[in-house]
Write a protein that holds these residues in place. Sequence first.
Motif, mmCIF file in Angstrom:
data_model
loop_
_atom_site.group_PDB
_atom_site.id
_atom_site.type_symbol
_atom_site.label_atom_id
_atom_site.label_comp_id
_atom_site.label_asym_id
_atom_site.label_seq_id
_atom_site.Cartn_x
_atom_site.Cartn_y
_atom_site.Cartn_z
ATOM 1 N N VAL A 35 0.850 -1.180 0.000
ATOM 2 C CA VAL A 35 0.000 0.000 0.000
ATOM 3 C C VAL A 35 0.889 1.234 0.000
ATOM 4 N N LEU A 36 0.628 2.121 -0.930
ATOM 5 C CA LEU A 36 1.384 3.358 -1.068
ATOM 6 C C LEU A 36 0.491 4.529 -0.679
ATOM 7 N N ARG A 37 0.975 5.399 0.229
ATOM 8 C CA ARG A 37 0.237 6.625 0.558
ATOM 9 C C ARG A 37 0.559 7.619 -0.550
ATOM 10 N N THR A 38 -0.460 8.037 -1.291
ATOM 11 C CA THR A 38 -0.220 8.834 -2.490
ATOM 12 C C THR A 38 0.237 10.257 -2.200
ATOM 13 N N SER A 39 -0.079 10.789 -1.044
ATOM 14 C CA SER A 39 0.281 12.177 -0.747
ATOM 15 C C SER A 39 1.788 12.397 -0.627
ATOM 16 N N ASP A 40 2.505 11.373 -0.147
ATOM 17 C CA ASP A 40 3.950 11.547 0.030
ATOM 18 C C ASP A 40 4.784 10.382 -0.485
ATOM 19 N N GLY A 41 4.131 9.392 -1.086
ATOM 20 C CA GLY A 41 4.849 8.277 -1.679
ATOM 21 C C GLY A 41 5.408 7.262 -0.695
ATOM 22 N N VAL A 42 4.936 7.284 0.545
ATOM 23 C CA VAL A 42 5.427 6.344 1.555
ATOM 24 C C VAL A 42 4.786 4.973 1.350
ATOM 25 N N LEU A 43 5.610 3.934 1.312
ATOM 26 C CA LEU A 43 5.122 2.563 1.246
ATOM 27 C C LEU A 43 4.771 2.126 2.661
ATOM 28 N N ILE A 44 3.516 1.763 2.882
ATOM 29 C CA ILE A 44 3.035 1.405 4.220
ATOM 30 C C ILE A 44 3.428 -0.043 4.521
ATOM 31 N N GLN A 45 4.135 -0.232 5.605
ATOM 32 C CA GLN A 45 4.539 -1.569 6.033
ATOM 33 C C GLN A 45 3.454 -2.148 6.947
ATOM 34 N N PRO A 46 3.100 -3.419 6.746
ATOM 35 C CA PRO A 46 2.002 -4.016 7.533
ATOM 36 C C PRO A 46 2.443 -4.498 8.916
ATOM 37 N N PHE A 47 3.029 -3.603 9.683
ATOM 38 C CA PHE A 47 3.436 -3.933 11.044
ATOM 39 C C PHE A 47 2.383 -3.407 11.998
ATOM 40 N N PRO A 48 1.883 -4.234 12.931
ATOM 41 C CA PRO A 48 0.788 -3.826 13.819
ATOM 42 C C PRO A 48 1.074 -2.564 14.632
ATOM 43 N N ASP A 49 2.342 -2.292 14.939
ATOM 44 C CA ASP A 49 2.646 -1.111 15.756
ATOM 45 C C ASP A 49 3.054 0.098 14.907
ATOM 46 N N SER A 50 2.987 -0.028 13.591
ATOM 47 C CA SER A 50 3.328 1.075 12.688
ATOM 48 C C SER A 50 2.189 2.096 12.674
ATOM 49 N N GLN A 51 2.487 3.340 12.996
ATOM 50 C CA GLN A 51 1.465 4.387 12.983
ATOM 51 C C GLN A 51 0.875 4.560 11.591
ATOM 52 N N ASP A 52 1.713 4.425 10.564
ATOM 53 C CA ASP A 52 1.218 4.536 9.188
ATOM 54 C C ASP A 52 0.208 3.425 8.888
ATOM 55 N N PHE A 53 0.516 2.207 9.341
ATOM 56 C CA PHE A 53 -0.377 1.073 9.100
ATOM 57 C C PHE A 53 -1.678 1.234 9.888
ATOM 58 N N ILE A 54 -1.588 1.702 11.114
ATOM 59 C CA ILE A 54 -2.781 1.940 11.943
ATOM 60 C C ILE A 54 -3.656 3.010 11.293
#
Length: 124
Positions: A14-33
């Motif tokens: 999953v890529l966040r389109t606003s800044d190009g960050v690839l979201i890592q599927p880690f349960p404690d990742s704020q981006d993933f949450i």
Amino acid sequence: MEYKLVGNSSAVGVLRTSDGVLIQPFPDSQDFIQYQNWIAQGNKPFPLNMQVTAYQAKQALLQANLYSQANSAVYSSNNQSLVIAWENATVFERESPFILNIQPTLNLSNNQIDDLFISASKIT
């Protein structure tokens, strides 16, 4: 904020389109949450570059009661490229110039276009 599925047949991310960050599927990742919360609110990421046959695309439009509107939009556009694509394309891609040009004319959101592509992909 919007997200897009990226990858290939063996791995999807999953890529966040606003800044190009690839979201890592880690349960404690704020981006993933944040992404999971976004999904829980009824949002959908842009799909992988979906492709459907012209038959599937037109049948999906027909089933959604949009075929006549799309047909009229193409022929009244005065855009020969749209007419050629409508009449001769064997496939339609989600991010193609044809789709991007006709989408505003049909007044459809990105989610609605994605839903049409998903519906079309199930037509045999």
